[in-house]
Structure formats: C-alpha cells, structure tokens
Design a protein around this motif. Structure first.
Motif, short mmCIF file in Angstrom:
data_model
loop_
_atom_site.label_atom_id
_atom_site.label_comp_id
_atom_site.label_asym_id
_atom_site.label_seq_id
_atom_site.Cartn_x
_atom_site.Cartn_y
_atom_site.Cartn_z
N GLY A 71 0.87 -1.20 0.02
CA GLY A 71 0.13 -0.08 -0.04
C GLY A 71 0.78 1.33 0.01
N ILE A 72 2.02 1.08 0.72
CA ILE A 72 2.79 2.35 0.63
C ILE A 72 3.57 2.56 -0.55
N HIS A 91 -3.35 4.38 -15.44
CA HIS A 91 -4.34 4.60 -14.14
C HIS A 91 -4.30 2.88 -13.96
N GLU A 92 -3.63 2.70 -12.98
CA GLU A 92 -3.44 1.26 -12.47
C GLU A 92 -4.25 1.31 -11.16
N THR A 93 -5.37 0.31 -10.85
CA THR A 93 -6.03 0.19 -9.61
C THR A 93 -5.04 -0.42 -8.51
N TYR A 94 -5.42 -0.40 -7.31
CA TYR A 94 -4.73 -1.06 -6.41
C TYR A 94 -4.53 -2.47 -6.57
N ALA A 95 -5.67 -3.02 -6.89
CA ALA A 95 -5.73 -4.30 -7.10
C ALA A 95 -4.86 -5.08 -8.21
N GLU A 96 -5.11 -4.10 -9.31
CA GLU A 96 -3.91 -4.47 -10.69
C GLU A 96 -2.44 -4.23 -9.98
N TYR A 97 -2.36 -3.44 -9.25
CA TYR A 97 -0.70 -3.18 -8.58
C TYR A 97 -0.49 -4.17 -7.77
N LYS A 101 2.44 -7.13 -8.39
CA LYS A 101 3.56 -7.05 -7.55
C LYS A 101 3.63 -8.56 -7.04
N THR A 102 2.48 -9.44 -6.64
CA THR A 102 2.67 -10.69 -5.79
C THR A 102 2.61 -11.61 -6.81
N GLY A 103 2.41 -11.35 -8.29
CA GLY A 103 2.40 -12.45 -9.37
C GLY A 103 3.80 -12.99 -9.44
N LYS A 104 4.84 -11.96 -9.55
CA LYS A 104 5.98 -12.39 -9.98
C LYS A 104 6.95 -12.68 -8.62
N LYS A 105 6.23 -13.42 -7.69
CA LYS A 105 6.94 -13.66 -6.30
C LYS A 105 8.02 -14.57 -6.33
#
Length: 135
Positions: A71-72, A91-97, A101-105
């Motif tokens: 979130g930060i 315009h990227e929503t938080y869900a897309e962000y 970020k977690t997809g390429k963990k």
C-alpha cells in the motif's frame, strides 16, 4: 547438496555481517576501558545491538514478504505520477498493482539465518550481562 550449500552460505554471510556489526559498535563505544566491568558492559551493548538489529531486519523481511508495504509503494507511486508530469499517466488500480507485485513472487530466503544469528548474538549478550552483574 545444493540446498545445504545455499543454507551454509546464508549463515556464513549472516555471521560475517554480525561480526562486522559487533566490531563497529565496539569501535564506537571504545572497548579498552579501565575495568573488567566496563569492558563487559561494552561487550553486552555491542552484541545486543547487533543481535537486535539482525532480528529486526529478519522481521522486516518477513512482513515485507507478506505484502505489508504494498500500500505504501502504491501510494508513493501514485503521488510521484501526480507530481511529476513527465511520468506516464497509466491508471492502475490497487488491485492490479497488488496482482502485478505478488504475481512475480520469488522465493525469499535468508530470514531464518538472520533470525538465528541475531538470537545467538542476543544470547551471548545476556551471558556478558550476567558476567557484568556478578563482577
């Protein structure tokens, strides 16, 4: 065999960092004091500070892997794009962000080595503290 080498290397790196932290704190505090009691106090401070820092870094790595700081990062990215006009206006929503970020963990390692090395340093500092109280 490869996993054992990786784990051994992680512990070796953590040990080297711990020794460096202890020496830096010893240099800052000045180790060679007049009495044994003062030297034990400086040793306790050095080992405890180094161990606590290593354990706190391990905790920070753990909560970072859990996504606490997403979130930060999203808010700072949006603020930078709003304040700097030459950055793209996607315009990227938080869900897309969060999904991006977690997809390429990737597998995060080294947290256990940091935690255990820090715990050993704290135990050594407690031993110096006991010696300091009895001196």
């Amino acid at each position: 065999s490869r996993d054992k080498k990786t784990i051994l290397l992680q512990f070796l790196v953590c040990f080297c960092v711990a020794v460096a932290l202890v020496f830096v704190t010893l240099l800052i505090q000045g180790f060679f004091k007049d009495t044994l009691k003062e030297n034990m106090h400086v040793l306790h401070n050095s080992f405890f500070a180094s161990g606590a820092l290593m354990m706190l870094f391990s905790g920070m790595l753990f909560v970072s892997d859990e996504g606490v700081f997403l979130g930060i990062g999203y808010a700072l990215g949006r603020a930078a794009k709003a304040l700097l006009p030459f950055l793209g206006k996607d315009h990227e929503t938080y869900a897309e962000y969060r999904e991006r970020k977690t997809g390429k963990k990737k597998k995060s390692t080294g947290k256990l080595a940091l935690l255990l090395t820090g715990a050993v340093l704290v135990v050594v500092s407690v031993i110096f503290l006991i010696i300091w109280f009895n001196a």
